[in-house]
Write a protein that holds these residues in place. Sequence first.
Motif, mmCIF file in Angstrom:
data_model
loop_
_atom_site.group_PDB
_atom_site.id
_atom_site.type_symbol
_atom_site.label_atom_id
_atom_site.label_comp_id
_atom_site.label_asym_id
_atom_site.label_seq_id
_atom_site.Cartn_x
_atom_site.Cartn_y
_atom_site.Cartn_z
ATOM 1 N N SER A 1 39.134 47.458 26.310
ATOM 2 C CA SER A 1 39.577 46.740 25.120
ATOM 3 C C SER A 1 41.056 47.024 24.902
ATOM 4 O O SER A 1 41.498 48.171 24.977
ATOM 5 C CB SER A 1 38.770 47.229 23.915
ATOM 6 N N LEU A 2 41.833 45.969 24.662
ATOM 7 C CA LEU A 2 43.264 46.115 24.399
ATOM 8 C C LEU A 2 43.534 46.040 22.896
ATOM 9 O O LEU A 2 42.741 45.448 22.150
ATOM 10 C CB LEU A 2 44.041 45.015 25.129
ATOM 11 N N PRO A 3 44.641 46.605 22.434
ATOM 12 C CA PRO A 3 44.958 46.590 21.003
ATOM 13 C C PRO A 3 45.027 45.187 20.401
ATOM 14 O O PRO A 3 44.751 45.007 19.216
ATOM 15 C CB PRO A 3 46.335 47.274 20.935
ATOM 16 N N ASN A 4 45.369 44.171 21.206
ATOM 17 C CA ASN A 4 45.459 42.806 20.689
ATOM 18 C C ASN A 4 44.106 42.089 20.649
ATOM 19 O O ASN A 4 44.036 40.908 20.311
ATOM 20 C CB ASN A 4 46.459 41.989 21.514
ATOM 21 N N VAL B 1 42.807 41.426 35.360
ATOM 22 C CA VAL B 1 43.018 40.208 34.595
ATOM 23 C C VAL B 1 42.810 40.519 33.110
ATOM 24 O O VAL B 1 41.927 41.286 32.747
ATOM 25 C CB VAL B 1 42.078 39.071 35.064
ATOM 26 N N GLU B 2 43.668 39.924 32.281
ATOM 27 C CA GLU B 2 43.525 40.043 30.833
ATOM 28 C C GLU B 2 42.919 38.743 30.327
ATOM 29 O O GLU B 2 43.409 37.656 30.626
ATOM 30 C CB GLU B 2 44.875 40.278 30.170
ATOM 31 N N TYR C 1 47.302 40.693 37.515
ATOM 32 C CA TYR C 1 48.055 41.509 38.457
ATOM 33 C C TYR C 1 47.238 41.569 39.738
ATOM 34 O O TYR C 1 46.067 41.954 39.704
ATOM 35 C CB TYR C 1 48.265 42.916 37.892
ATOM 36 N N ARG C 2 47.823 41.188 40.877
ATOM 37 C CA ARG C 2 47.123 41.172 42.168
ATOM 38 C C ARG C 2 47.723 42.197 43.121
ATOM 39 O O ARG C 2 48.915 42.470 43.072
ATOM 40 C CB ARG C 2 47.197 39.793 42.810
ATOM 41 N N ARG C 3 46.855 42.710 44.007
ATOM 42 C CA ARG C 3 47.258 43.652 45.051
ATOM 43 C C ARG C 3 46.595 43.250 46.365
ATOM 44 O O ARG C 3 45.661 42.452 46.376
ATOM 45 C CB ARG C 3 46.792 45.077 44.714
ATOM 46 N N THR D 1 41.093 49.222 40.956
ATOM 47 C CA THR D 1 39.940 49.813 40.270
ATOM 48 C C THR D 1 40.243 50.199 38.834
ATOM 49 O O THR D 1 39.339 50.229 38.012
ATOM 50 C CB THR D 1 39.440 51.063 41.020
ATOM 51 N N ARG D 2 41.506 50.498 38.550
ATOM 52 C CA ARG D 2 41.882 50.880 37.189
ATOM 53 C C ARG D 2 43.198 50.208 36.838
ATOM 54 O O ARG D 2 44.049 50.021 37.699
ATOM 55 C CB ARG D 2 42.039 52.381 37.056
ATOM 56 N N ALA D 3 43.359 49.895 35.574
ATOM 57 C CA ALA D 3 44.600 49.274 35.117
ATOM 58 C C ALA D 3 44.827 49.659 33.658
ATOM 59 O O ALA D 3 43.885 49.895 32.925
ATOM 60 C CB ALA D 3 44.518 47.767 35.255
ATOM 61 N N VAL D 4 46.089 49.702 33.285
ATOM 62 C CA VAL D 4 46.471 49.975 31.898
ATOM 63 C C VAL D 4 47.473 48.919 31.498
ATOM 64 O O VAL D 4 48.385 48.567 32.257
ATOM 65 C CB VAL D 4 47.108 51.374 31.760
ATOM 66 N N ARG D 5 47.292 48.389 30.316
ATOM 67 C CA ARG D 5 48.232 47.389 29.793
ATOM 68 C C ARG D 5 48.296 47.585 28.283
ATOM 69 O O ARG D 5 47.285 47.720 27.619
ATOM 70 C CB ARG D 5 47.728 45.985 30.124
ATOM 71 N N TYR D 6 49.506 47.590 27.723
ATOM 72 C CA TYR D 6 49.691 47.823 26.283
ATOM 73 C C TYR D 6 50.157 46.576 25.597
ATOM 74 O O TYR D 6 50.721 45.711 26.154
ATOM 75 C CB TYR D 6 50.698 48.941 26.050
#
Length: 92
Positions: free
Chosen positions: A51-54, A68-69, A80-82, A87-92
């Motif tokens: 869950s993101l703050p937005n 993906v958001e 974001y692609r690789r 396996t893990r991602a952080v986005r603020y």
Amino acid sequence: VEVYTIGGRVDLTPSGTVLIPEMHNNKVTERTPDGTVVREIKVPMPIAAFSLPNGNVLITSMLEKRAVEVARSGKEVWEYRRDTRVTRAVRY
């Protein structure tokens, strides 16, 4: 709930629901503490859901090698692609 991931993550949202990546069902479900489904987000082989703050959800996909958001409306708003598994991602 079918949770079958190695290294997968579930997340408790600020509203008290739980985001559950159901890898073999190709979806992330958001459920209340009593198990009621609030929403489902279709994603091929999700590993983790955060869950993101937005209010959006950040999901990683083993099959698609991306993060993906997804907005509450269900629309993908960022990715974001690789070349390798994400396996893990952080986005603020």
